[in-house]
Design a protein around this motif. Structure first.
Motif: not given
Length: 139
Positions: A69-81, A83-98
């Motif tokens: 159970x502890x291993x599953x919670x740690x794995x779940x937290x890693x996957x959520x982290x 996903x959140x970092x990927x979302x932040x990376x994609x959402x903070x990129x400029x929308x138009x061309x440089x």
């Protein structure tokens, strides 16, 4: 061939008298004493007797479940982290061309139109004497 299961105290602390294997009316192949210190029975596997109490196996199972159970919670937290970092990376990129600076085509057009305007301005400001004026003079 037969095996003797010695007397023991059950998990409920009730004394159980010893018996020999195979038991009367049981499987003839069950010639070995199997089980735990507090639960014994006849079976056909010579390596199935465990020298500890049956309750100990439950504690192993509970420990394994807690660990998993502890291993599953740690794995779940890693996957959520991730996903959140990927979302932040994609959402903070400029929308138009440089912006690479001024377009060369536009800059050339601007420069040529500016030169034409400057030339026109100079022509309007400077008044040259007519050509006949210069023909009669010696240089």
């Amino acid at each position: 061939m037969s095996a003797e299961c010695s007397s023991y105290l059950s998990a409920d602390k009730v004394p159980v008298s010893g018996f020999s294997c195979p038991r009367a009316g049981g499987d003839a192949r069950a010639v070995y004493c199997c089980g735990f210190q507090d639960v014994k029975y006849c079976c056909d596997d010579p390596h199935s007797f465990f020298p500890y109490e049956h309750g100990y196996m439950w504690w192993l199972s509970v420990g394994a479940l807690v660990g998993l159970s502890i291993a599953a919670v740690v794995l779940f937290a890693f996957i959520i982290t991730v996903c959140v970092l990927c979302y932040l990376f994609i959402s903070t990129k400029p929308r138009s061309k440089l912006d690479t600076g001024l377009s060369l085509q536009m800059a050339a057009y601007s420069a040529s139109s500016s030169m034409m305007e400057l030339s026109r301005h100079l022509q309007e400001q400077c008044t040259y004497p007519p050509l006949a004026h210069w023909q009669g003079k010696k240089l």
